[in-house]
Design an enzyme around this catalytic site. Sequence first.
Site, PDB file in Angstrom:
ATOM      1  N   ILE A   1      60.094  73.979  68.476  1.00  0.00           N
ATOM      2  CA  ILE A   1      60.964  73.495  69.555  1.00  0.00           C
ATOM      3  C   ILE A   1      62.409  73.928  69.329  1.00  0.00           C
ATOM      4  CG2 ILE A   1      61.439  71.184  68.629  1.00  0.00           C
ATOM      5  CD1 ILE A   1      60.841  72.149  72.306  1.00  0.00           C
TER       6      ILE A   1
ATOM      7  N   LYS B   1      62.143  63.994  71.094  1.00  0.00           N
ATOM      8  CA  LYS B   1      61.190  62.914  71.304  1.00  0.00           C
ATOM      9  C   LYS B   1      60.068  63.031  70.277  1.00  0.00           C
ATOM     10  CE  LYS B   1      57.746  64.561  72.264  1.00  0.00           C
ATOM     11  NZ  LYS B   1      56.881  65.561  71.556  1.00  0.00           N
TER      12      LYS B   1
HETATM   13  N1  LIG Z   1      60.686  68.502  73.914  1.00  0.00           N
HETATM   14  C1  LIG Z   1      59.622  69.235  73.713  1.00  0.00           C
HETATM   15  O1  LIG Z   1      59.132  69.928  74.606  1.00  0.00           O
HETATM   16  C2  LIG Z   1      59.002  69.292  72.341  1.00  0.00           C
HETATM   17  C3  LIG Z   1      58.044  70.263  72.079  1.00  0.00           C
HETATM   18  C4  LIG Z   1      57.550  70.349  70.770  1.00  0.00           C
HETATM   19  C5  LIG Z   1      57.989  69.441  69.807  1.00  0.00           C
HETATM   20  N2  LIG Z   1      58.908  68.500  70.115  1.00  0.00           N
HETATM   21  C6  LIG Z   1      59.390  67.548  69.084  1.00  0.00           C
HETATM   22  O2  LIG Z   1      60.238  68.254  68.196  1.00  0.00           O
HETATM   23  C7  LIG Z   1      60.025  67.864  66.860  1.00  0.00           C
HETATM   24  C8  LIG Z   1      59.672  69.103  66.034  1.00  0.00           C
HETATM   25  O3  LIG Z   1      58.457  69.638  66.510  1.00  0.00           O
HETATM   26  P1  LIG Z   1      58.046  71.175  66.287  1.00  0.00           P
HETATM   27  O4  LIG Z   1      56.800  71.393  67.043  1.00  0.00           O
HETATM   28  O5  LIG Z   1      59.199  72.086  66.537  1.00  0.00           O
HETATM   29  O6  LIG Z   1      57.726  71.151  64.726  1.00  0.00           O
HETATM   30  P2  LIG Z   1      57.673  72.382  63.716  1.00  0.00           P
HETATM   31  O7  LIG Z   1      57.368  73.638  64.424  1.00  0.00           O
HETATM   32  O8  LIG Z   1      56.800  71.946  62.612  1.00  0.00           O
HETATM   33  O9  LIG Z   1      59.172  72.464  63.204  1.00  0.00           O
HETATM   34  C9  LIG Z   1      59.791  71.395  62.559  1.00  0.00           C
HETATM   35  C10 LIG Z   1      60.944  71.934  61.710  1.00  0.00           C
HETATM   36  O10 LIG Z   1      61.512  70.828  61.029  1.00  0.00           O
HETATM   37  C11 LIG Z   1      61.961  71.235  59.754  1.00  0.00           C
HETATM   38  N3  LIG Z   1      61.435  70.298  58.737  1.00  0.00           N
HETATM   39  C12 LIG Z   1      62.189  69.517  57.940  1.00  0.00           C
HETATM   40  N4  LIG Z   1      61.436  68.790  57.128  1.00  0.00           N
HETATM   41  C13 LIG Z   1      60.157  69.126  57.388  1.00  0.00           C
HETATM   42  C14 LIG Z   1      58.920  68.706  56.849  1.00  0.00           C
HETATM   43  N5  LIG Z   1      58.837  67.809  55.863  1.00  0.00           N
HETATM   44  N6  LIG Z   1      57.787  69.256  57.336  1.00  0.00           N
HETATM   45  C15 LIG Z   1      57.830  70.145  58.348  1.00  0.00           C
HETATM   46  N7  LIG Z   1      59.003  70.587  58.895  1.00  0.00           N
HETATM   47  C16 LIG Z   1      60.150  70.073  58.402  1.00  0.00           C
HETATM   48  C17 LIG Z   1      61.485  72.642  59.523  1.00  0.00           C
HETATM   49  O11 LIG Z   1      62.610  73.489  59.679  1.00  0.00           O
HETATM   50  P3  LIG Z   1      63.247  74.233  58.393  1.00  0.00           P
HETATM   51  O12 LIG Z   1      62.086  74.651  57.544  1.00  0.00           O
HETATM   52  O13 LIG Z   1      63.997  75.336  58.971  1.00  0.00           O
HETATM   53  O14 LIG Z   1      64.119  73.234  57.676  1.00  0.00           O
HETATM   54  C18 LIG Z   1      60.485  72.893  60.642  1.00  0.00           C
HETATM   55  O15 LIG Z   1      60.508  74.219  61.062  1.00  0.00           O
HETATM   56  C19 LIG Z   1      58.922  66.802  66.896  1.00  0.00           C
HETATM   57  O16 LIG Z   1      59.478  65.521  66.811  1.00  0.00           O
HETATM   58  C20 LIG Z   1      58.250  67.007  68.250  1.00  0.00           C
HETATM   59  O17 LIG Z   1      57.753  65.815  68.810  1.00  0.00           O
HETATM   60  C21 LIG Z   1      59.431  68.424  71.351  1.00  0.00           C
END
Ligand SMILES: NC(=O)c1ccc[n+]([C@@H]2O[C@H](COP(=O)([O-])OP(=O)(O)OC[C@H]3O[C@@H](n4cnc5c(N)ncnc54)[C@H](OP(=O)(O)O)[C@@H]3O)[C@@H](O)[C@H]2O)c1
Length: 338
Positions: free
Chosen positions: A22, A104
């Site tokens: 995201i 969210k």
């Molecule tokens: N609004 C929307 O349309 C939408 C869509 C998808 C997700 N979301 C929300 O956005 C948030 C992130 O989702 P995502 O799908 O982007 O997740 P993701 O792809 O797993 O990315 C999360 C990022 O958070 C960081 N991070 C820090 N601590 C972490 C840990 N212990 N484990 C995994 N990652 C960690 C990492 O960045 P670094 O490694 O660079 O530090 C990772 O790349 C969630 O709360 C989700 O509900 C919203």
Amino acid sequence: MIPGMREACRTVHWGIVGTGAIARAFAEGLRQARGAVLWAVGSRSAEKARRFAETFGARRAYGSYAELAADPDVDVLYIATPHALHMEHTLMGLDAGKAVLCEKPFALNAVQADQMVRRARERKLFLMEAMWTRFLPAVRTARDWLRAGRIGALRMAQADFGFRADPEDEPKLLDPALGGGALLDVGCYPVSLACWMFGAEPVDVAGCAVLGPSGVDEWGAAVLRFPDGGIAQAACAIRAETPQEAVLIGESGVIRLKAPFWRCERVTLERDGRVEDEAHLSLTGNGYHYEAEAVMDCLRAGRLEHPDMPLDESVAIMRTLDRIRRLWGVRYPGEGIP
Ligand SMILES: NC(=O)c1ccc[n+]([C@@H]2O[C@H](COP(=O)([O-])OP(=O)(O)OC[C@H]3O[C@@H](n4cnc5c(N)ncnc54)[C@H](OP(=O)(O)O)[C@@H]3O)[C@@H](O)[C@H]2O)c1
């Protein structure tokens, strides 16, 4: 001085916390947002931050979130880390004097959400949950039709958001320590939509879910009853693709937010089984710039919250998600909710 924004600054400098899925979509969306500059990104890895900055044109890249928060030229932080870390990273941003837009679900539970809101109010800084669906033109049209009385009083609502997850690609979805499960990942969309459309917090909650081997909800449904007698059905899944339409049923008509309602581009108003009105409002770009622009409008006007995603409502939605989770029997380690 406008809280969360540098004096005499009309462009807003964004800092993104995290470099995941995201974060990338939001960075892409910011390109379309009037007056936005992607200033900096923070990652746990300096190399990932550098690559992200190169891809999306961020001016600065930091190998820690704390360094990003300390950058004096960042106006607003966008928190794009897993749910279980939203509170920690939001408080980090607020304590560094930044405005914050947090993904969210707003937090893991209402206790955390309440703490975030208190801190923002103590520090007189802007804070908002990134429920981007509320800022999409088609969804706003549906809300305007409802508020204008075009289907009479809202009696019932139905919405669902289910998809087939690939746990290999997205292990966090099944991990209780990161707030895994369908409800917090996608079920928050139908619940938030219902609370917004009924304009209240539900007084009664019922529901059931199927939990997977890791203890998180893999599919489930909830029924919410609102103070005026309105009833909403909300379903979600990470093991099945659902139709993803939202339907608002009034005393004299029906508004449909065509699938997928959470990134809706078409709404219809039906009476006696016939379409009476229809609006097709395509998203420009990927749609994330609408919420970014809403945040920047608030910062420029010196407002500390947005009227369409107010903080008390974000806390109330988390309270409702807590109640649903309690019924479903889903607990996260160490969250300490009764
Ligand atoms: N609004 C929307 O349309 C939408 C869509 C998808 C997700 N979301 C929300 O956005 C948030 C992130 O989702 P995502 O799908 O982007 O997740 P993701 O792809 O797993 O990315 C999360 C990022 O958070 C960081 N991070 C820090 N601590 C972490 C840990 N212990 N484990 C995994 N990652 C960690 C990492 O960045 P670094 O490694 O660079 O530090 C990772 O790349 C969630 O709360 C989700 O509900 C919203």
